[in-house]
Design a protein around this motif. Structure first.
Motif, PDB file in Angstrom:
ATOM      1  N   ARG A   1      -7.587 -23.906 -31.102  1.00 11.18           N
ATOM      2  CA  ARG A   1      -6.679 -25.040 -31.238  1.00 11.18           C
ATOM      3  C   ARG A   1      -7.321 -26.216 -30.520  1.00 11.18           C
ATOM      4  NH1 ARG A   1      -1.259 -24.013 -28.842  1.00 11.18           N
ATOM      5  NH2 ARG A   1      -1.359 -22.293 -30.291  1.00 11.18           N
ATOM      6  N   THR A   2      -7.413 -27.359 -31.210  1.00 15.43           N
ATOM      7  CA  THR A   2      -7.983 -28.546 -30.583  1.00 15.43           C
ATOM      8  C   THR A   2      -6.971 -29.133 -29.610  1.00 15.43           C
ATOM      9  OG1 THR A   2      -7.147 -30.101 -32.228  1.00 15.43           O
ATOM     10  CG2 THR A   2      -9.283 -29.072 -32.687  1.00 15.43           C
ATOM     11  N   THR A   3      -7.428 -30.073 -28.800  1.00 15.82           N
ATOM     12  CA  THR A   3      -6.515 -30.722 -27.867  1.00 15.82           C
ATOM     13  C   THR A   3      -5.454 -31.512 -28.616  1.00 15.82           C
ATOM     14  OG1 THR A   3      -8.088 -32.540 -27.682  1.00 15.82           O
ATOM     15  CG2 THR A   3      -8.162 -30.845 -25.969  1.00 15.82           C
ATOM     16  N   GLY A   4      -5.712 -31.850 -29.883  1.00  9.64           N
ATOM     17  CA  GLY A   4      -4.731 -32.551 -30.710  1.00  9.64           C
ATOM     18  C   GLY A   4      -3.772 -31.620 -31.428  1.00  9.64           C
ATOM     19  N   GLY A   5      -3.932 -30.297 -31.228  1.00 13.99           N
ATOM     20  CA  GLY A   5      -3.023 -29.330 -31.833  1.00 13.99           C
ATOM     21  C   GLY A   5      -3.507 -28.743 -33.147  1.00 13.99           C
TER      22      GLY A   5
END
Length: 127
Positions: A18-22
Motif C-alpha cells: 500500500r502506498t502512502t497515498g492508500g
C-alpha cells in the motif's frame, strides 16, 4: 514510489503493498525470494522488478518482483529496527529529560544575519 508491505501469501507467492497515498499494489515473487520477503516485512527495503501501470491513470497496479536489496544494518547502540520505530514527541522528550524551550532566542544561530533569518521564516510561512 513510497510503499510499505501490508501482507504476503507465501503459498501463492504474492504480496500486497500500500502506498502512502492508500493505493494498493499487487506483488508477484519467485519462491527463492520468500525468505527475504519474510525478513523484510515491516522494514525498509528496495524492491526491483517489472511494474505494470494502469494506462488511464498511470498508477502502478502490479509488480513482478525480481530482487530485494537491503543495506547493511549499522548498529550504534540500537536494536535492529529501532530507527524506523515511531515514537510520540512528548514521550521521546520525557525519555531524554528534555523540557520545553521557553525563550526562542536560545535557538537563534548567532552567525545568521537578520536577512537570512527573515528568509527562513518567510519560507516556513509558505509551507
Amino acid at each position: 514510489m513510497s510503499a510499505f508491505s501490508v501482507e504476503a501469501d507465501f503459498e501463492s507467492n504474492t504480496a500486497r503493498l500500500r502506498t502512502t497515498g492508500g493505493q494498493r499494489i499487487a506483488i508477484r515473487f519467485e519462491t527463492e525470494l520468500a525468505d527475504s520477503i519474510q525478513e523484510g516485512l515491516g522494514r525498509q527495503a528496495e524492491f526491483l522488478g517489472e511494474v505494470s501501470y494502469d494506462p488511464k491513470t498511470l498508477e502502478a497496479r502490479s509488480v513482478s518482483l525480481r530482487r530485494i536489496l537491503r543495506g547493511d544494518q549499522l548498529m550504534i547502540g540500537f536494536d535492529a529496527g529501532d530507527f524506523w520505530t515511531s515514537v510520540e514527541i512528548d514521550k521521546l522528550a520525557a525519555e531524554r529529560d528534555i523540557g520545553r524551550v521557553e525563550d526562542l532566542n536560545t535557538l537563534r544561530d548567532r552567525e545568521a544575519s537578520d536577512e537570512e533569518v527573515d528568509r527562513l521564516l518567510a519560507a516556513l510561512d509558505e509551507m
